[in-house]
Motif scaffolding. Sequence first.
Motif, short mmCIF file in Angstrom:
data_model
loop_
_atom_site.label_atom_id
_atom_site.label_comp_id
_atom_site.label_asym_id
_atom_site.label_seq_id
_atom_site.Cartn_x
_atom_site.Cartn_y
_atom_site.Cartn_z
N ALA A 78 0.82 -1.22 0.00
CA ALA A 78 0.00 0.00 0.00
C ALA A 78 0.85 1.26 0.00
O ALA A 78 0.55 2.23 -0.72
CB ALA A 78 -0.94 -0.01 1.19
N ALA A 79 1.91 1.30 0.81
CA ALA A 79 2.74 2.50 0.89
C ALA A 79 3.47 2.75 -0.42
O ALA A 79 3.56 3.88 -0.90
CB ALA A 79 3.73 2.36 2.05
N GLU A 80 4.02 1.66 -1.01
CA GLU A 80 4.72 1.82 -2.29
C GLU A 80 3.77 2.32 -3.37
O GLU A 80 4.13 3.14 -4.22
CB GLU A 80 5.35 0.49 -2.71
N LEU A 81 2.55 1.82 -3.35
CA LEU A 81 1.54 2.24 -4.32
C LEU A 81 1.34 3.76 -4.27
O LEU A 81 1.24 4.43 -5.31
CB LEU A 81 0.22 1.53 -4.04
N GLN A 82 1.29 4.31 -3.06
CA GLN A 82 1.04 5.74 -2.91
C GLN A 82 2.24 6.58 -3.35
O GLN A 82 2.06 7.65 -3.95
CB GLN A 82 0.67 6.07 -1.46
N ARG A 180 15.94 22.69 5.85
CA ARG A 180 16.07 24.09 6.25
C ARG A 180 14.89 24.59 7.07
O ARG A 180 15.04 25.53 7.86
CB ARG A 180 16.25 24.98 5.01
N VAL A 181 13.72 24.00 6.89
CA VAL A 181 12.57 24.44 7.69
C VAL A 181 12.36 23.54 8.90
O VAL A 181 11.36 23.67 9.62
CB VAL A 181 11.27 24.50 6.84
N GLY A 182 13.31 22.63 9.14
CA GLY A 182 13.23 21.78 10.31
C GLY A 182 12.21 20.67 10.21
O GLY A 182 11.68 20.21 11.23
N ALA A 183 11.94 20.21 8.98
CA ALA A 183 10.96 19.13 8.78
C ALA A 183 11.64 17.92 8.18
O ALA A 183 12.75 18.00 7.64
CB ALA A 183 9.83 19.61 7.86
N ARG A 184 10.96 16.79 8.27
CA ARG A 184 11.48 15.54 7.71
C ARG A 184 10.50 15.00 6.67
O ARG A 184 9.29 15.23 6.76
CB ARG A 184 11.68 14.50 8.80
N PRO A 185 11.03 14.27 5.68
CA PRO A 185 10.13 13.65 4.70
C PRO A 185 9.19 12.67 5.39
O PRO A 185 9.54 12.06 6.41
CB PRO A 185 11.08 12.93 3.74
N ILE A 186 8.00 12.52 4.84
CA ILE A 186 7.06 11.55 5.38
C ILE A 186 7.01 10.33 4.46
O ILE A 186 7.51 10.36 3.33
CB ILE A 186 5.64 12.14 5.51
N ARG A 187 6.44 9.25 4.97
CA ARG A 187 6.18 8.06 4.17
C ARG A 187 4.67 7.94 4.02
O ARG A 187 3.95 7.81 5.01
CB ARG A 187 6.74 6.81 4.86
N PHE A 188 4.19 8.05 2.79
CA PHE A 188 2.75 8.05 2.58
C PHE A 188 2.12 6.76 3.07
O PHE A 188 2.63 5.66 2.81
CB PHE A 188 2.42 8.21 1.10
N GLY A 189 1.00 6.91 3.78
CA GLY A 189 0.20 5.76 4.13
C GLY A 189 -0.80 5.48 3.02
O GLY A 189 -0.86 6.18 2.00
N CYS A 190 -1.62 4.46 3.22
CA CYS A 190 -2.60 4.08 2.21
C CYS A 190 -3.51 5.25 1.86
O CYS A 190 -3.92 6.01 2.72
CB CYS A 190 -3.41 2.87 2.68
N LYS A 191 -3.74 5.42 0.61
CA LYS A 191 -4.63 6.42 0.01
C LYS A 191 -4.07 7.84 0.00
O LYS A 191 -4.58 8.72 -0.71
CB LYS A 191 -6.02 6.44 0.67
N GLU A 192 -3.01 8.13 0.74
CA GLU A 192 -2.55 9.51 0.86
C GLU A 192 -2.03 10.06 -0.47
O GLU A 192 -2.32 11.20 -0.83
CB GLU A 192 -1.49 9.64 1.95
N GLY A 193 -1.26 9.28 -1.19
CA GLY A 193 -0.76 9.75 -2.49
C GLY A 193 -1.90 10.02 -3.45
O GLY A 193 -1.89 11.02 -4.19
N LEU A 194 -2.91 9.15 -3.43
CA LEU A 194 -4.08 9.34 -4.28
C LEU A 194 -4.82 10.62 -3.91
O LEU A 194 -5.15 11.44 -4.77
CB LEU A 194 -5.02 8.14 -4.16
#
Length: 513
Positions: A78-82, A180-194
């Motif tokens: 699911a995560a890879e799909l997103q 630079r803004v003090g944030a980290r990349p996220i890993r999309f959960g199911c449906k989030e990319g869609l």
Amino acid sequence: MFANEISSVALGEKPVTITEFVAVARYHARVEFTESYVDIVRASRALIERFLAENRLIYGVTTGFGDNFTEVIAPGDAAELQANIVRSHAVSVGEPLSGEVVRAIWLMELIGLGKGYSGTGPDTLELIRTLLNADVIPYVPGEGSVGYLGPEAHMALLLIGEGRAWLGGELLDGAEVLRRVGARPIRFGCKEGLSLTNGTHSVTAIGVLAAHDASLAGQTADIAAGLSLQALKGTVRALDPRLHAVKRHPEQAGVAANLRRITENSPLSEEFLDYRLQDTYSLRGIPQMHGGAKRALNQAWTVVEEELDSVGDNPIIVPEDGDGIALMGANFDSTYVGIQSDAMANALTVLAKIAERRTDRMVNSNFSELPAFLAPNPGLHNGFMIAQYTSAALSMDLQGMAGPASARTVPTSANQEDPVSNAYSAALTAYRAAGKLGYILAIELLCAAQAFDLLAPRRPSPVSEAVKELIRSAAPEVTGDRAFHGDIEAIREFVRHGKVLRTVEARTGPLEC
């Protein structure tokens, strides 16, 4: 209240207005999440995760996308799909969208996905909010969308540390911007990319900007027309409320009322009340033509505001009796905004064509009875001769933009999406059309101000004098030829940011829309 007077906008308690939306997108008002917003988002996320654990058959969650909806995806993928949908869909091309348009799209995602029917997680929405408040502008090529997908995918890349974005005017890769803004990349959960690439978010966002700018331009057009009417010695008898009472269109009566307020106590209007039995169409027809255009602009405002408060995702996740259901449909379609955007482009073109004609009459000494091209020494000085060319060219541009984009279609996704809304093109066209009209009105205002100087010691109305003073604060009286580009740009900014309208309403109260 004007958009540039709002400093923050809270999501979750009540619908966001068009004015509040523009405050964030254009004027960098901060976005805040209310407690109810966060609670709704968390509940929706928990529901979609349960659906995945139960391996329910849901489009874009346990299936592929588009015509690949027949392909079943294992829960473990699911995560890879997103991530795949975001990477593969980042294919828009051409010049990047402006910063305010990109900010508008991000804000629309926060509004739509925060309603609790999309399953987007709180961490994802919080990251978007952080980047929006930090004025991070993803690099988003602006061409190649039939309604959504491409531009949104370029934006979503940034959330996983990919793509590019501007920060403080510097174009950086996604991972560096997040650092630079003090944030980290996220890993999309199911449906989030869609959810981040799907739906009406970009079209609605651009449509909101267009509706705001078109409405503001429509009111400013009344002001410019009121000044031109006096400068051209037009009769205000054509504004008699009895004349407009028999035409059953409230916008027409509203424009006539606006013009009466703008010309009230005008020595010029009093002197030339009966100078002509009947003025040319571009003067006596202002209430009718402006009113017809405003009917379309007012309807567009209503429809766009409805879409602003809607859920444009697919599928939607609906809590139901403690269980919940995923409903597949077509709420991603943007036809409502597309049709209204086409109507806005048409209405803006109508306002442009009559404004350009008024400008032409002011620079034409055969009609204005003023020095040719409003120049102090015609022949030696060219005055506003070529500024009218610019107005004419922009008017013709708008005439070419007024065709209905929402009527056009080419099937996509192996004919799974057999008609497309093409609303992205329609919304961008309306947004750009409002900008072009702003220039046309700026030129008309400059010409009217110069005409008043040449008509002295005759004076226009006190309201018109105030507008002239505003214009003169950025564009001095023309005593000889100069490069007028800077004048036009300055007055266009007055139009775009509502300074002309505020100057009038401070003396008349709110004008009719």
